[in-house]
Scaffold this motif. Sequence first.
Motif, PDB file in Angstrom:
ATOM      1  N   VAL A 120       0.845  -1.201   0.000  1.00 34.97           N
ATOM      2  CA  VAL A 120       0.000   0.000   0.000  1.00 34.97           C
ATOM      3  C   VAL A 120       0.879   1.249   0.000  1.00 34.97           C
ATOM      4  O   VAL A 120       0.623   2.212  -0.745  1.00 34.97           O
ATOM      5  CB  VAL A 120      -0.950  -0.009   1.215  1.00 34.97           C
ATOM      6  CG1 VAL A 120      -1.692   1.319   1.328  1.00 34.97           C
ATOM      7  CG2 VAL A 120      -1.949  -1.149   1.098  1.00 34.97           C
ATOM      8  N   GLN A 121       1.929   1.247   0.799  1.00 37.81           N
ATOM      9  CA  GLN A 121       2.843   2.396   0.824  1.00 37.81           C
ATOM     10  C   GLN A 121       3.566   2.542  -0.513  1.00 37.81           C
ATOM     11  O   GLN A 121       3.749   3.663  -1.023  1.00 37.81           O
ATOM     12  CB  GLN A 121       3.858   2.218   1.960  1.00 37.81           C
ATOM     13  CG  GLN A 121       3.245   2.121   3.343  1.00 37.81           C
ATOM     14  CD  GLN A 121       2.452   3.363   3.711  1.00 37.81           C
ATOM     15  OE1 GLN A 121       2.885   4.490   3.465  1.00 37.81           O
ATOM     16  NE2 GLN A 121       1.282   3.155   4.306  1.00 37.81           N
ATOM     17  N   GLN A 122       3.970   1.431  -1.095  1.00 36.41           N
ATOM     18  CA  GLN A 122       4.659   1.479  -2.391  1.00 36.41           C
ATOM     19  C   GLN A 122       3.744   2.006  -3.493  1.00 36.41           C
ATOM     20  O   GLN A 122       4.166   2.782  -4.359  1.00 36.41           O
ATOM     21  CB  GLN A 122       5.178   0.080  -2.743  1.00 36.41           C
ATOM     22  CG  GLN A 122       6.292  -0.409  -1.844  1.00 36.41           C
ATOM     23  CD  GLN A 122       6.544  -1.900  -1.993  1.00 36.41           C
ATOM     24  OE1 GLN A 122       5.622  -2.680  -2.245  1.00 36.41           O
ATOM     25  NE2 GLN A 122       7.798  -2.319  -1.823  1.00 36.41           N
ATOM     26  N   LEU A 123       2.488   1.601  -3.452  1.00 36.14           N
ATOM     27  CA  LEU A 123       1.547   2.065  -4.472  1.00 36.14           C
ATOM     28  C   LEU A 123       1.262   3.561  -4.307  1.00 36.14           C
ATOM     29  O   LEU A 123       1.194   4.299  -5.303  1.00 36.14           O
ATOM     30  CB  LEU A 123       0.249   1.257  -4.390  1.00 36.14           C
ATOM     31  CG  LEU A 123      -0.824   1.597  -5.425  1.00 36.14           C
ATOM     32  CD1 LEU A 123      -0.289   1.469  -6.844  1.00 36.14           C
ATOM     33  CD2 LEU A 123      -2.049   0.707  -5.232  1.00 36.14           C
ATOM     34  N   GLN A 124       1.092   4.003  -3.083  1.00 31.13           N
ATOM     35  CA  GLN A 124       0.911   5.436  -2.847  1.00 31.13           C
ATOM     36  C   GLN A 124       2.091   6.228  -3.410  1.00 31.13           C
ATOM     37  O   GLN A 124       1.905   7.254  -4.081  1.00 31.13           O
ATOM     38  CB  GLN A 124       0.788   5.719  -1.351  1.00 31.13           C
ATOM     39  CG  GLN A 124      -0.551   5.390  -0.745  1.00 31.13           C
ATOM     40  CD  GLN A 124      -0.586   5.766   0.727  1.00 31.13           C
ATOM     41  OE1 GLN A 124      -0.437   4.917   1.615  1.00 31.13           O
ATOM     42  NE2 GLN A 124      -0.759   7.040   0.999  1.00 31.13           N
ATOM     43  N   ALA A 125       3.286   5.747  -3.126  1.00 34.99           N
ATOM     44  CA  ALA A 125       4.485   6.462  -3.587  1.00 34.99           C
ATOM     45  C   ALA A 125       4.579   6.466  -5.109  1.00 34.99           C
ATOM     46  O   ALA A 125       5.025   7.444  -5.717  1.00 34.99           O
ATOM     47  CB  ALA A 125       5.731   5.818  -2.980  1.00 34.99           C
TER      48      ALA A 125
END
Length: 490
Positions: free
Chosen positions: A303-308
């Motif tokens: 989820v953090q990687q996709l946001q970034a």
Amino acid sequence: MSTLHSIQARTGQTLGAPLDASTPAQVDAAAVAAGAAFPAWAASTGAQRATLLRALADALEGDREGLVALADEETALGPVRLNGELDRTTFQLRRFATIAETGVPFALTDDPAVAGAPPVGHPAMVRQQVPLGPVAMFSASNFPFAFSVLGGDTASALAAGCPVVIKAHNGHLLLSNRVFGLIQQVLTAQGLPAGLVGMVQGGGRDVGVRLVRHPAIAAGAFTGSTQGGAALQAEASARPRPIPFYGELGSINPVVALPAVLAAKGADLATLMAGSITLGCGQFCTSPGVLVLVDDPASDAFVQQLQAALAPLNPHPMLTPAMRAAFDRGVEHLVQAGASPLLHEPTTANAPRPFLAQVDAATFIASEALREEVFGPSQVIVRAADVAQAVQVLEAVGGSLTVTLWGAETESDEARALVRAAMNIAGRVLFAGVPTGVAVTAAQQHGGPWPSSTQPMTTSVGDAALTRFLRPVALQDAPAWLTARAGRPV
């Protein structure tokens, strides 16, 4: 007579001279002309159909520079994307030319007579296919070439032996008229009737509804919204003589990503997913609108990687102001239904910012609003407790053009459950990559259970798209002159 205006997608300003909307008499005349052209075209040879389709492809390529420039002004899709789409369109035309030339529309089953009493004995039977008749074809907004005037529906209908009356999309009126002009030049050059391919245009529902209601029309083909497609399907079914309506409608195209594959290559998959969400400003029927994750630290990290990966992306303007307004409303409906925003930057610019939100599986399953398509660069992440709950999420979706399963490469009870659930609701199941991008090929299936399409047993992309416009007929003890036609209708 009412007038129509083309809109420049990047500025919202009117583009070019106003165009006249088709009058009721003009809609009727186009349908009548298609009906008059039908008998001869239905009886045409595969070579004749191939000659027309290849000439239409040549005409598009001959006017490539002008067509792409005009399409870019009306859609803001960019010359790279539009040149590629024009290439796909000419590929489709030539592929269906080959399909017609090799005799696919005339395929038959020859069942010779068997002497004796029934049920073993039977008369000579030949089962073949005949064209349905004139097709009302509704152009799509998001593919101004490949799903428009000379797109796959038109190509497959002509290859099947059916005339076409096209309802131009208001999102690219000038382009549609320019392409239609090329069609008429080709028809004239080949000595074919102008009514073999007709076109009408107009705002609102009146033109499309009148076209579907006309008794000369034998089938409808549509790519667009669920609401619009459902309304036209109802009209097709309510006629004194109902007709088949092949609608490719809305789809949220869920992607299920299992923890092991995210732990192995999460960063790469996040970049891939972000590109798919924003491709074409999210204006794809196969855009991945839902991502299902199973609770796990690898899912949290993804989820953090996709946001970034999503945050720095800046999609181009949407096709029309109406679509942009609908996107904003759709995003707000998701938030009101319980989706917690992770990326949400409202803007008044023509181009929207990507939207990313998250919700738990129980809330998603309980809320129909969270399962509605938002046409544009958006995605809802659904957090499932385990694979069993991820299967329940897929079951709640009901119908989708695609389902993508990341991490189901190894056979297991869970993998089988996911594949079974995916096949139950989708026309195409992917095990790698992203759903955006639909190959024009023999095995393609672009259509799934409602609400993704009105006829889940058919496809609007690929070789089998032609069969939508053919009807089987059995000839019993047919005379030699008829069987000598080898499946070509009289």
